[in-house]
Design an enzyme around this catalytic site. Structure first.
Site, PDB file in Angstrom:
ATOM      1  N   ARG A  85       0.600  -1.613   0.200  1.00 31.79           N
ATOM      2  CA  ARG A  85      -0.173   0.004  -0.115  1.00 31.79           C
ATOM      3  C   ARG A  85       0.909   1.064   0.056  1.00 31.79           C
ATOM      4  NH1 ARG A  85      -3.589  -2.814  -1.453  1.00 31.79           N
ATOM      5  NH2 ARG A  85      -5.696  -3.255  -0.653  1.00 31.79           N
TER       6      ARG A  85
ATOM      7  N   GLU B 263      -2.483   7.675  -4.794  1.00 34.08           N
ATOM      8  CA  GLU B 263      -2.418   7.058  -6.595  1.00 34.08           C
ATOM      9  C   GLU B 263      -4.109   7.501  -6.777  1.00 34.08           C
ATOM     10  OE1 GLU B 263      -3.437   2.489  -6.086  1.00 34.08           O
ATOM     11  OE2 GLU B 263      -1.747   2.219  -5.038  1.00 34.08           O
TER      12      GLU B 263
ATOM     13  N   HIS C 136      -0.290   0.365  -9.982  1.00 31.34           N
ATOM     14  CA  HIS C 136      -1.626  -0.577  -8.194  1.00 31.34           C
ATOM     15  C   HIS C 136      -1.377  -1.501  -9.670  1.00 31.34           C
ATOM     16  CE1 HIS C 136      -3.592  -0.833  -5.073  1.00 31.34           C
ATOM     17  NE2 HIS C 136      -2.960  -1.949  -5.640  1.00 31.34           N
TER      18      HIS C 136
HETATM   19  C1  DGY Z   1      -5.012  -6.344  -3.370  1.00 29.44           C
HETATM   20  O1  DGY Z   1      -6.169  -7.006  -3.558  1.00 29.44           O
HETATM   21  O2  DGY Z   1      -5.438  -5.357  -1.765  1.00 29.44           O
HETATM   22  C2  DGY Z   1      -4.669  -5.366  -4.256  1.00 29.44           C
HETATM   23  O3  DGY Z   1      -3.735  -4.501  -3.855  1.00 29.44           O
HETATM   24  C3  DGY Z   1      -6.091  -4.872  -4.944  1.00 29.44           C
HETATM   25  O4  DGY Z   1      -6.787  -3.067  -4.333  1.00 29.44           O
END
Ligand code: DGY
Length: 319
Positions: free
Chosen positions: A237, A266, A285
């Site tokens: 994250r 983001e 991402h």
């Molecule tokens: C997750 O599965 O947590 C990915 O980062 C998509 O948000």
């Protein structure tokens, strides 16, 4: 029964929902839905499939008490106010396990791309700046026999560690809240304190959840404890690193390089200095974005939705 989906999911999952007589409403706009729009969209629904970083916060949950189930299209659930969901007795499910290999592939891809300045080289070509062979410029660093530090040795971290060991015989060290003894046995991973992890890692890869404890954990103070030749990788994250500090750490050569699949915020601004640095690689991402993994994730989502709508215990709960 009716379900709202705040984005696109694998067609096979939509088909399975329809086969179960579920009527679907989907958010089809190019922008992320706002919390107000989400509240409105979920008003007359029985279930909600959350695609993207929708805030499943107290405002949303209190306005959506009628929902029988919320299924996240992600393994991460930092966007959910778990205490409120629990209090309101709304089951919330995620997609664990199925995206570990694909996400670890993305971390590995970034590590390799950073180590050989690959994204910078590509930009050099498309910007028309490849004018001659330059044997002493844009030199990368090799990974063979180096030390991989894993911050968060869970399923995804373990997949990444296995790939690094198999490809480059990297030594694996890690830091977790609690020790992962199975991984210690399987790949001879060595548990270290956080500061020792920083001091020993040639590549430091983040695979932990975003929590109050990990929020902006990677700040200048932390980057200063890393090796000056270290590569920082974050596919977890963006909120786990302080992006201004990361930019400064790279500009001042406090660390050598960085690979990000997640940014803070983001989407990343197209003029962000990270996008123009030699030993940086950034992706939008896409950690779990393969046909196979997205289909598998959608399969778990359908299982969570069907169980929740039938008043059964959902198979992949986050609490
Ligand atoms: C997750 O599965 O947590 C990915 O980062 C998509 O948000």
């Amino acid at each position: 029964m009716k379900v709202f989906i705040s984005g696109n999911i694998a067609p096979a999952a939509l088909q399975r929902l329809e086969e179960n007589n579920i009527s679907i409403t989907q958010w089809n706009e190019d922008r992320q839905i706002t919390t107000d729009e989400l509240i409105e969209a979920c008003k007359n629904q029985d279930g909600f499939i959350s695609v993207g970083p929708n805030k499943i916060n107290a405002d949303f949950l209190n306005a959506s008490k009628h929902l029988k189930v919320i299924a996240l299209h992600s393994v991460g659930f930092d966007q959910v106010d778990i205490e409120v969901a629990k209090k309101l007795n709304i089951p919330v499910g995620n997609t664990p396990g199925v995206l570990s290999a694909a996400t670890a592939d993305t971390a590995f891809l970034l590590m390799l791309a950073v180590s050989r300045k690959a994204f910078f080289g590509y930009r050099k070509i498309i910007d028309g700046n490849w004018v001659k062979y330059e044997p002493a410029q844009e030199l990368g660093i090799e990974l063979n026999g180096k030390t991989l530090g894993v911050f968060g040795l869970g399923k995804i971290g373990l997949e990444m560690a296995k790939k690094c060991k198999a490809a480059y015989n990297m030594k694996v060290v890690y830091h977790n809240r609690s020790r992962n003894e199975a991984a210690e046995k399987e790949i001879a991973a060595e548990y270290l304190s956080f500061d020792e992890l920083l001091a020993q890692s040639d590549v430091l890869t983040v695979h932990t959840a975003l929590t109050t404890e990990t929020k902006e954990k990677f700040s200048m103070e932390v980057f200063r404890k890393m090796k000056s030749k270290a590569i920082f990788i974050n596919t977890a994250r963006g909120g786990i690193h302080n992006e201004q500090d990361l930019i400064k750490a790279l500009e001042e050569k406090v660390i050598w390089g960085a690979g990000l699949d997640v940014t803070n915020p983001e989407p990343m601004d197209k003029n962000n200095p990270l996008l123009f640095m030699e030993s940086v690689a950034v992706l939008p991402h896409i950690g779990s974005a393969t046909e196979e993994t997205r289909e598998a994730m959608a399969g778990l989502i359908v299982e969570n939705i069907l169980a929740g709508l039938n008043g059964e215990k959902i198979p992949y709960p986050i609490y």
